[in-house]
Design a protein around this motif. Sequence first.
Motif, PDB file in Angstrom:
ATOM      1  N   VAL B 185       0.842  -1.199   0.000  1.00  9.22           N
ATOM      2  CA  VAL B 185       0.000   0.000   0.000  1.00  9.22           C
ATOM      3  C   VAL B 185       0.878   1.251   0.000  1.00  9.22           C
ATOM      4  O   VAL B 185       0.601   2.227  -0.686  1.00  9.22           O
ATOM      5  CB  VAL B 185      -0.932  -0.005   1.229  1.00  9.22           C
ATOM      6  CG1 VAL B 185      -1.755   1.266   1.276  1.00  9.22           C
ATOM      7  CG2 VAL B 185      -1.853  -1.206   1.178  1.00  9.22           C
ATOM      8  N   GLU B 188       2.126   2.077  -3.350  1.00  8.66           N
ATOM      9  CA  GLU B 188       1.043   2.602  -4.184  1.00  8.66           C
ATOM     10  C   GLU B 188       0.765   4.071  -3.850  1.00  8.66           C
ATOM     11  O   GLU B 188       0.499   4.876  -4.738  1.00  8.66           O
ATOM     12  CB  GLU B 188      -0.210   1.740  -3.979  1.00  8.66           C
ATOM     13  CG  GLU B 188      -1.287   1.896  -5.027  1.00  8.66           C
ATOM     14  CD  GLU B 188      -0.851   1.506  -6.428  1.00  8.66           C
ATOM     15  OE1 GLU B 188      -1.196   2.260  -7.344  1.00  8.66           O
ATOM     16  OE2 GLU B 188      -0.168   0.481  -6.614  1.00  8.66           O
ATOM     17  N   PRO B 192       1.373   6.050  -7.408  1.00  5.96           N
ATOM     18  CA  PRO B 192       0.142   5.357  -7.776  1.00  5.96           C
ATOM     19  C   PRO B 192       0.186   4.786  -9.198  1.00  5.96           C
ATOM     20  O   PRO B 192       0.769   5.404 -10.088  1.00  5.96           O
ATOM     21  CB  PRO B 192      -0.937   6.436  -7.652  1.00  5.96           C
ATOM     22  CG  PRO B 192      -0.220   7.739  -7.576  1.00  5.96           C
ATOM     23  CD  PRO B 192       1.157   7.473  -7.080  1.00  5.96           C
ATOM     24  N   THR B 193      -0.409   3.624  -9.369  1.00  6.13           N
ATOM     25  CA  THR B 193      -0.514   3.047 -10.705  1.00  6.13           C
ATOM     26  C   THR B 193      -1.438   3.934 -11.524  1.00  6.13           C
ATOM     27  O   THR B 193      -2.559   4.199 -11.111  1.00  6.13           O
ATOM     28  CB  THR B 193      -1.109   1.626 -10.613  1.00  6.13           C
ATOM     29  OG1 THR B 193      -0.328   0.874  -9.684  1.00  6.13           O
ATOM     30  CG2 THR B 193      -1.098   0.935 -11.962  1.00  6.13           C
ATOM     31  N   PRO B 194      -0.966   4.417 -12.693  1.00  3.25           N
ATOM     32  CA  PRO B 194      -1.821   5.310 -13.500  1.00  3.25           C
ATOM     33  C   PRO B 194      -3.122   4.616 -13.902  1.00  3.25           C
ATOM     34  O   PRO B 194      -3.152   3.402 -14.110  1.00  3.25           O
ATOM     35  CB  PRO B 194      -0.973   5.613 -14.728  1.00  3.25           C
ATOM     36  CG  PRO B 194       0.415   5.226 -14.373  1.00  3.25           C
ATOM     37  CD  PRO B 194       0.321   4.157 -13.325  1.00  3.25           C
ATOM     38  N   PHE B 195      -4.186   5.405 -14.036  1.00  5.34           N
ATOM     39  CA  PHE B 195      -5.510   4.833 -14.247  1.00  5.34           C
ATOM     40  C   PHE B 195      -5.589   3.923 -15.462  1.00  5.34           C
ATOM     41  O   PHE B 195      -6.226   2.875 -15.417  1.00  5.34           O
ATOM     42  CB  PHE B 195      -6.576   5.932 -14.343  1.00  5.34           C
ATOM     43  CG  PHE B 195      -7.951   5.342 -14.440  1.00  5.34           C
ATOM     44  CD1 PHE B 195      -8.571   4.824 -13.317  1.00  5.34           C
ATOM     45  CD2 PHE B 195      -8.599   5.239 -15.655  1.00  5.34           C
ATOM     46  CE1 PHE B 195      -9.815   4.231 -13.397  1.00  5.34           C
ATOM     47  CE2 PHE B 195      -9.855   4.651 -15.740  1.00  5.34           C
ATOM     48  CZ  PHE B 195     -10.458   4.153 -14.605  1.00  5.34           C
ATOM     49  N   HIS B 196      -4.936   4.305 -16.549  1.00  6.40           N
ATOM     50  CA  HIS B 196      -5.055   3.477 -17.753  1.00  6.40           C
ATOM     51  C   HIS B 196      -4.488   2.085 -17.533  1.00  6.40           C
ATOM     52  O   HIS B 196      -4.999   1.107 -18.059  1.00  6.40           O
ATOM     53  CB  HIS B 196      -4.406   4.172 -18.953  1.00  6.40           C
ATOM     54  CG  HIS B 196      -5.237   5.316 -19.439  1.00  6.40           C
ATOM     55  ND1 HIS B 196      -6.464   5.114 -20.046  1.00  6.40           N
ATOM     56  CD2 HIS B 196      -5.074   6.653 -19.357  1.00  6.40           C
ATOM     57  CE1 HIS B 196      -7.004   6.298 -20.330  1.00  6.40           C
ATOM     58  NE2 HIS B 196      -6.179   7.243 -19.915  1.00  6.40           N
ATOM     59  N   LEU B 198      -4.523   0.631 -14.549  1.00  2.82           N
ATOM     60  CA  LEU B 198      -5.521  -0.025 -13.695  1.00  2.82           C
ATOM     61  C   LEU B 198      -6.633  -0.623 -14.547  1.00  2.82           C
ATOM     62  O   LEU B 198      -7.102  -1.730 -14.314  1.00  2.82           O
ATOM     63  CB  LEU B 198      -6.125   0.978 -12.707  1.00  2.82           C
ATOM     64  CG  LEU B 198      -5.242   1.488 -11.569  1.00  2.82           C
ATOM     65  CD1 LEU B 198      -6.004   2.534 -10.751  1.00  2.82           C
ATOM     66  CD2 LEU B 198      -4.798   0.344 -10.668  1.00  2.82           C
ATOM     67  N   LEU B 199      -7.029   0.143 -15.555  1.00  4.07           N
ATOM     68  CA  LEU B 199      -8.128  -0.296 -16.410  1.00  4.07           C
ATOM     69  C   LEU B 199      -7.712  -1.531 -17.213  1.00  4.07           C
ATOM     70  O   LEU B 199      -8.481  -2.485 -17.345  1.00  4.07           O
ATOM     71  CB  LEU B 199      -8.524   0.856 -17.347  1.00  4.07           C
ATOM     72  CG  LEU B 199      -9.849   0.722 -18.091  1.00  4.07           C
ATOM     73  CD1 LEU B 199     -11.008   0.528 -17.119  1.00  4.07           C
ATOM     74  CD2 LEU B 199     -10.112   1.973 -18.931  1.00  4.07           C
ATOM     75  N   GLN B 201      -5.424  -3.699 -16.314  1.00  2.83           N
ATOM     76  CA  GLN B 201      -5.334  -4.813 -15.361  1.00  2.83           C
ATOM     77  C   GLN B 201      -6.720  -5.352 -15.040  1.00  2.83           C
ATOM     78  O   GLN B 201      -6.933  -6.553 -14.949  1.00  2.83           O
ATOM     79  CB  GLN B 201      -4.661  -4.357 -14.061  1.00  2.83           C
ATOM     80  CG  GLN B 201      -3.157  -4.191 -14.176  1.00  2.83           C
ATOM     81  CD  GLN B 201      -2.564  -3.467 -12.966  1.00  2.83           C
ATOM     82  OE1 GLN B 201      -3.262  -3.185 -11.992  1.00  2.83           O
ATOM     83  NE2 GLN B 201      -1.282  -3.162 -13.027  1.00  2.83           N
ATOM     84  N   ALA B 202      -7.677  -4.435 -14.864  1.00  2.00           N
ATOM     85  CA  ALA B 202      -9.043  -4.841 -14.511  1.00  2.00           C
ATOM     86  C   ALA B 202      -9.612  -5.753 -15.572  1.00  2.00           C
ATOM     87  O   ALA B 202     -10.237  -6.763 -15.281  1.00  2.00           O
ATOM     88  CB  ALA B 202      -9.922  -3.608 -14.334  1.00  2.00           C
ATOM     89  N   SER B 203      -9.376  -5.406 -16.814  1.00  2.00           N
ATOM     90  CA  SER B 203      -9.959  -6.179 -17.902  1.00  2.00           C
ATOM     91  C   SER B 203      -9.090  -7.370 -18.280  1.00  2.00           C
ATOM     92  O   SER B 203      -9.440  -8.120 -19.175  1.00  2.00           O
ATOM     93  CB  SER B 203     -10.155  -5.282 -19.125  1.00  2.00           C
ATOM     94  OG  SER B 203     -10.946  -4.178 -18.759  1.00  2.00           O
TER      95      SER B 203
END
Lengths: 383, 205
Positions: B185, B188, B192-196, B198-199, B201-203
């Motif tokens: 944590v 992070e 921080p992991t950039p949002f794109h 994260l997206l 990774q999510a998918s």
Amino acid sequence: MQIGIFSVGDVTTDPTTGRTPTEFERIQAQVEIAKKAEDIGLDVFATGEHHNPPFISSAPTTTLAWIGAQTKKIILSTATTLITTTDPVLIAEDYAKLQHLSGGRVDLMMGRGNTGPVYPWFGKDIRQGINLAIENYALLHQLWREDVVTWKGRFRTPLQGYTSTPRPLDGVPPFVWHGSIRSPEIAEQAAFYGDGYFHNHIFWPSSHAGQMIRLYRERWEAHGHGPSDTAIVGLGGQFFMRKNSQDAWNDFRPYFDNAPVYGHGPSLEDFTKATPLTVGSPQQVLERTLSFRDYAGDYQRQLFLLDHAGLPLKTVLEQLDLLGEILPEMRKGFAEGRPAHIPDAPTHASMVARAGGAKDSTVYAAADAATGHRAEDALQVSA
Amino acid sequence: MTSLAVVSAGLSTASSTRLLANTLTAATVESLGEVEVTTIELRDLAHQLTDHMLTGFPGVKLGEAIEAIRRADGIIAVTPVFAASYSGLFKTFFDVLDEGVLDGKPVLVAATAGTARHSLVLDHALRPLFSYLHAVVVPTGVFAAIDDFGDEGLERRAARAAGELAELMGKAPSATSTAGARRTVEDEFAAPTPFHQLLRQASGT
């Protein structure tokens, strides 16, 4: 500054009488509390979402619609909406419908939910919590902004030429907050979209809130939404007050000592020191609340948790009366020294104004009003 | 400066567990030379440990102890044997650490008991616990039954274990050992992991 309350909807035994309310009583009590919140001049009522005993907070839009029908001004919100286990397609429909019914008095707060067993009931896995929150919200965001969505992802069945109905009222989707205690990914997500960020600020030390808010504000600026102090921040909080401070301590202690979350753990004295919980006189609650700005900066929304731990309805309504008495002072305090460029939390009216006025966003089945195309035509083109 | 955290789970004052912890600490300090030592007596943190279990956050003193573990270059962990294993208090302390805090940290494990019949506790209880937590447990563990105290064999084992710990503490983590490290944590928050990403990774793409 918006000031309001949020309710988790727990059915908890009153430790002083041994009595546990029925679901009927608790559900009706929540509605009474929301109506009282409007009466004393609060801006927001938010309900939690749970799908297991001891909670009555399933079907949140049913609750909010019922409250909306009996109130005039108060914003109907959530704390939180389970973006992990709820199909984003249903969230898009349910809350857009609530927007239309309530005349735009709706926003919502996304949360992941930390009850492990709930996830498999909805075909999900808690270990995918962050990924679910990221992907599901991305879809929800798209469903509210694009009339026809073709989408493929990891966690739900693909969509082909799907239109979520009703379309957002006046062409403006509800404002969204993202709630998280300690997951930097969620602060990043809120900042990326230019959405609000809310810290629960109840069960954890203020340092947790400070750390997350700092990150969210930095990332808000990095993503190009403006200076970090213009980010949209909300905080929870809880208090128990009586005119006389010692009465507050005496009356609240049995509820605290037996509360489902922190009961049988730290002493009330330790917990009020370590967390934002304030027990005391209205003046003490007022001062502590205004001090949240020391680590949160000037912020936009303050919600209090009042109906929990088995407190009877009568006591909760008394707490609201006392809150009503200090509310003008609280508003004045929050306004003091607040720079002019700090925005208010977006409301439906402000977002409509920003979009250049209300527009009918209805997607007509027979023929699209703008192009004259019908849904069937679109399908033929793609085939 | 190199820092060493010593966790002692003895319950009585002047406990044999603390005595063993002190012996191991002295031997380690002797091997390392200059070292900052933080000793964590779990008895003093017993209430805060229970509170942490219930509330999910540490009180001030426990928070400081956890921070000392996070900063430490090496750890000496000593528990009395209760019911054929480490004590519940000892386990609770390691239960409340954030994921990844012990990743790659050298740990010297040690235990005390009333009888030598418990001596395998180091290998059937402590080593698996610290392996799970991704710590690097030094080869020599030190077990002391009542009659071991004052025996020169204990001194010898303590010196050998301390030497092994000191050697591991002196080593900077290699590039290969940090390459696959999990993000904590704290990592992070710092970057921080950039949002794109994260997206993506999510998918799962």
